[in-house]
Motif scaffolding. Sequence first.
Motif, mmCIF file in Angstrom:
data_model
loop_
_atom_site.group_PDB
_atom_site.id
_atom_site.type_symbol
_atom_site.label_atom_id
_atom_site.label_comp_id
_atom_site.label_asym_id
_atom_site.label_seq_id
_atom_site.Cartn_x
_atom_site.Cartn_y
_atom_site.Cartn_z
ATOM 1 N N LEU A 16 64.087 54.880 109.085
ATOM 2 C CA LEU A 16 64.311 54.936 107.632
ATOM 3 C C LEU A 16 63.847 56.306 107.150
ATOM 4 C CD1 LEU A 16 62.867 51.418 106.683
ATOM 5 C CD2 LEU A 16 65.288 52.043 106.853
ATOM 6 N N PRO A 17 64.545 57.353 107.559
ATOM 7 C CA PRO A 17 64.021 58.705 107.331
ATOM 8 C C PRO A 17 63.890 59.099 105.872
ATOM 9 C CG PRO A 17 66.280 58.771 108.161
ATOM 10 C CD PRO A 17 65.828 57.358 108.281
ATOM 11 N N GLN A 18 64.574 58.376 104.954
ATOM 12 C CA GLN A 18 64.477 58.731 103.536
ATOM 13 C C GLN A 18 63.601 57.762 102.750
ATOM 14 O OE1 GLN A 18 68.082 60.250 101.591
ATOM 15 N NE2 GLN A 18 69.167 60.043 103.532
ATOM 16 N N VAL A 19 62.836 56.937 103.449
ATOM 17 C CA VAL A 19 62.033 55.936 102.755
ATOM 18 C C VAL A 19 60.973 56.565 101.851
ATOM 19 C CG1 VAL A 19 60.187 55.613 104.465
ATOM 20 C CG2 VAL A 19 61.027 53.646 103.138
ATOM 21 N N GLU A 20 60.670 57.846 102.064
ATOM 22 C CA GLU A 20 59.764 58.564 101.163
ATOM 23 C C GLU A 20 60.193 58.401 99.706
ATOM 24 O OE1 GLU A 20 57.145 61.597 99.446
ATOM 25 O OE2 GLU A 20 57.042 60.604 101.386
ATOM 26 N N GLN A 21 61.512 58.427 99.473
ATOM 27 C CA GLN A 21 62.007 58.313 98.096
ATOM 28 C C GLN A 21 61.631 56.964 97.491
ATOM 29 O OE1 GLN A 21 63.325 60.922 96.762
ATOM 30 N NE2 GLN A 21 64.758 61.972 98.102
ATOM 31 N N ALA A 22 61.781 55.891 98.289
ATOM 32 C CA ALA A 22 61.440 54.558 97.795
ATOM 33 C C ALA A 22 59.941 54.442 97.541
ATOM 34 C CB ALA A 22 61.897 53.506 98.797
ATOM 35 N N VAL A 23 59.153 54.924 98.485
ATOM 36 C CA VAL A 23 57.696 54.834 98.359
ATOM 37 C C VAL A 23 57.220 55.597 97.124
ATOM 38 C CG1 VAL A 23 55.520 55.519 99.433
ATOM 39 C CG2 VAL A 23 57.324 54.470 100.834
ATOM 40 N N TRP A 24 57.732 56.806 96.949
ATOM 41 C CA TRP A 24 57.261 57.596 95.807
ATOM 42 C C TRP A 24 57.698 56.980 94.480
ATOM 43 C CZ3 TRP A 24 53.408 60.721 95.905
ATOM 44 C CH2 TRP A 24 53.136 61.506 94.775
ATOM 45 N N GLN A 25 58.872 56.353 94.463
ATOM 46 C CA GLN A 25 59.314 55.675 93.243
ATOM 47 C C GLN A 25 58.356 54.541 92.887
ATOM 48 O OE1 GLN A 25 62.221 56.731 91.466
ATOM 49 N NE2 GLN A 25 61.112 55.531 89.929
ATOM 50 N N LEU A 26 57.894 53.812 93.906
ATOM 51 C CA LEU A 26 56.934 52.735 93.658
ATOM 52 C C LEU A 26 55.615 53.285 93.141
ATOM 53 C CD1 LEU A 26 57.561 50.445 96.779
ATOM 54 C CD2 LEU A 26 58.286 50.036 94.417
ATOM 55 N N LEU A 27 55.167 54.400 93.709
ATOM 56 C CA LEU A 27 53.903 54.980 93.251
ATOM 57 C C LEU A 27 54.026 55.539 91.840
ATOM 58 C CD1 LEU A 27 52.472 56.809 96.398
ATOM 59 C CD2 LEU A 27 52.348 54.408 95.734
ATOM 60 N N THR A 28 55.244 55.930 91.463
ATOM 61 C CA THR A 28 55.475 56.441 90.105
ATOM 62 C C THR A 28 55.552 55.304 89.091
ATOM 63 O OG1 THR A 28 56.667 58.353 91.011
ATOM 64 C CG2 THR A 28 57.029 57.821 88.684
ATOM 65 N N ASP A 29 56.333 54.260 89.424
ATOM 66 C CA ASP A 29 56.541 53.150 88.478
ATOM 67 C C ASP A 29 55.412 52.117 88.537
ATOM 68 O OD1 ASP A 29 58.892 54.472 88.058
ATOM 69 O OD2 ASP A 29 60.194 52.903 88.871
ATOM 70 N N ARG A 30 54.829 51.924 89.731
ATOM 71 C CA ARG A 30 53.759 50.962 89.965
ATOM 72 C C ARG A 30 54.094 49.547 89.464
ATOM 73 N NH1 ARG A 30 47.991 54.077 90.336
ATOM 74 N NH2 ARG A 30 48.821 55.938 91.355
ATOM 75 N N PRO A 31 55.204 48.974 89.909
ATOM 76 C CA PRO A 31 55.536 47.606 89.478
ATOM 77 C C PRO A 31 54.547 46.596 90.052
ATOM 78 C CG PRO A 31 57.037 48.350 91.207
ATOM 79 C CD PRO A 31 56.202 49.525 90.836
ATOM 80 N N ALA A 32 54.004 45.749 89.202
ATOM 81 C CA ALA A 32 52.952 44.817 89.625
ATOM 82 C C ALA A 32 53.447 43.835 90.673
ATOM 83 C CB ALA A 32 52.413 44.058 88.413
ATOM 84 N N HIS A 33 54.732 43.503 90.662
ATOM 85 C CA HIS A 33 55.244 42.493 91.595
ATOM 86 C C HIS A 33 55.517 43.052 92.994
ATOM 87 C CE1 HIS A 33 58.824 44.455 89.947
ATOM 88 N NE2 HIS A 33 59.505 44.010 90.986
ATOM 89 N N LEU A 34 55.332 44.350 93.172
ATOM 90 C CA LEU A 34 55.604 44.959 94.481
ATOM 91 C C LEU A 34 54.369 45.594 95.097
ATOM 92 C CD1 LEU A 34 59.142 46.501 93.850
ATOM 93 C CD2 LEU A 34 58.554 44.375 95.031
ATOM 94 N N VAL A 35 53.194 45.204 94.628
ATOM 95 C CA VAL A 35 51.954 45.655 95.278
ATOM 96 C C VAL A 35 51.843 44.936 96.623
ATOM 97 C CG1 VAL A 35 49.445 45.745 95.142
ATOM 98 C CG2 VAL A 35 50.833 46.040 93.075
ATOM 99 N N PRO A 36 51.636 45.649 97.735
ATOM 100 C CA PRO A 36 51.495 44.976 99.029
ATOM 101 C C PRO A 36 50.372 43.947 99.012
ATOM 102 C CG PRO A 36 51.843 47.319 99.360
ATOM 103 C CD PRO A 36 51.659 47.118 97.885
#
Length: 794
Positions: free
Chosen positions: A633-653
């Motif tokens: 998943l070489p572009q997963v950085e984009q997904a991870v950084w989006q989560l760190l930017t938006d910080r949705p409560a329902h997607l906290v590991p």
Amino acid sequence: MKRGLRAPARFLFCALALIAIVAAAAWLLLRASLPRVEGELTVRGIERATTIARDALGTVTIRADSRRDAAWSLGFVHAQERYFGMDLLRRRAAGELAELFGKAALPLDRDSRAQRMRARMSQVYRQLPPAQRTLIDAYRDGVNTGLDDLSVRPFEYVLLRSKPAAWRSEDTLLVVAAMSFMLNGEQGKRELALSRMRAALPSAAHAFLAGRGGELDAPLLGSALAWPQVPGAGEFDLRSQRTTGSRADSHRHTETIGSNAFAVGGALTGGGALVANDMHLDLRAPNLWFRTRLIYPDPDDPARQVDVSGVSLPGAPSVIAGSNGHIAWGFTNSYIDVADWVRVERDPHDSLRYRTASGWQRILVTHETIKVAGDTDATLTVEQTRWGPILARDVDGAPLALAWSAGQPDGIDVGIGAMETTRTLDAALALAHRIGIPPQNLIVGDRQGHIAWTIAGRIPRRIGDFDPRLPADWSRADTGWDGWLAGDEHPQIIDPPGARLWSANQRSVDGDLLKRLGDGGYDLGARAGQIRDDLAARPHFTPDDMLAIQLDDRAVLLARWKAQLDSTLAVAPATPLRLQLQRALADWNGHAAIDSVAYRVVHDWRNEVSDGIVDAFTQPVRARFADFEVPSLPQVEQAVWQLLTDRPAHLVPAGAQDWARYLLDCADRVAARLDQLPGGIAARTWGEANTAQINHPLSRALPSWLARWLDMPHEPLSGDRNMPRVQAPGFGASERFAVSPGDEAHGHFMMPGGQSGHPLSPWYGAGHEDWASGRPTPFLPGPAQTVLHLLPAH
């Protein structure tokens, strides 16, 4: 008393003498397998006298009176210097490694043998144009003469207690097939894993995790693609997920096999184009490539000389990348989609029949015998369809056949050799579209200052309404592959505005062109974007400017991660380990430098954060498929950084109450891990983690003192994956050059691992230290140190 001491003394003396005799015998045996590098040798197989010169780095210059004699002579040299490496490549593709290495190699052999590449390449060879067969046969004869001329077989075979098998014509095609396995052979497994993810995850979660595009996108054509939206709480919610104790396979899911190639036009050089190329591959000693210069009369005009320099691939008769005075060219892996899974419907009344668009066809069943050193032979049953071998099952249990470009009847050839004699940009592009190599990004420039990009190699033409990312039913009419794209259907760019081109395994096109090429796992655009920006920052270029970009180890991508870690620690309660992390971050200089503790801390923290997120998202997939492995998943950085930017409560590991706590927990785990090592966090430099492991293939089976003699120095290296200077302990630039065609004398070339494969050769490891330190050596060979004259036997 004296008599009592004499016997042990005599025994010790005899033992030492015996050890000395054995060591001397081993040294003499090893020396006897050195290549012939000087004098005269009369041989059968060449038509006219040929010279083989070597410079101080072992770079070979072959002067021949015909292209055929040049191929013969190159085969002779490759066999004497690198036969073991050639043998490994053909065996990798053919599934014959266990014959040398025993049961340990059986799993890899089973994967390869399912493609029946030796049988396929034998058939391909018979269908090649006569000119290609002539070149292959001349090379084959040179290889076997060079092997026979050695007084003792290469030392690897002595250690393995085996004998090298003679080279066959199809073996050269197997070497090309081995590169296909290396560069795109994992695409099928990746697509299978992605289809499992799609089956087990809500569509929004799958699209988000396995998306493409985002702000780091750096295509050549078009603009950045929008990253899929974060899945909502009603679509995917991690709060109900329990921790399982299992983790996704580290950060390997972000890694790709890639390269850099970039070029600038004459408007920016004041003359010819400048082409730079770093082909990133697994590194070993000796290197995969072989520094080569070939000089021979042009077959189309004998009054002109062909003079081409660059790298050849032991096992093949041509220069693969380099410059011929008229054009210079280099490659990067394209990551277009060249593999599709096909659902196979068996006849319920006869399991050896399957449905096709033209009716029921018979499955071809073969039983492959795999020879195993020191053990009984293994047998593999292969079921072959018109699309490819049946290798897997779909999520519903349906059999799946793999259609792969390298397995097609005309997917592989040695047509790339014609680049040696190509004199114009247009001719180079036309040739690139019809050669049988793993599809690659080609960057090419000419001495008039023109530059171009295209996809070299044959590209499958897909027809019908199906999604190539998922297993599909090709038994429907007009569905599947219909030959190859024509040359005018390949994307290409010639002399772009700005006179700059860059390729770093990123997505290069969009729209209909992207649909035509597909997505085989394009790399994150961070590296390509950094090269693009480096090119844009300069108004004029010399080879030194190209080298500065090749060696750029600035941590542009990780700068935002460093700021994020600073913020995380700044608001956290102080602990001794957190204070150590903050002190370590104070030495941040923005580079992946060997002495930087800050870079290592940030690098490890980013991996810890990303791994946990990927693990959380893929837990439902592992729950459904016990043998699931996270695909690339070489572009997963984009997904991870989006989560760190938006910080949705329902997607906290799972295991963390909120995002702030999750980031801090990751920092604590990294700190604890680093602190356990001697010297604590303050001693954990990037160079310690990024220490070279560029080893001989056999060194792991040898005593450490002997392995050190074969391996390259285990020294710290600067650079990392998401920057132009790509570097990992055993991965990086397998060659590094920049050259302007017609001005080769001012170009540079560097190569790790050395030129010769013989540890007593003065060229074993030669040039490696220049590569490691980034010190340029000339593109062209230097003055001859040795000359071997080959004379034809009449």
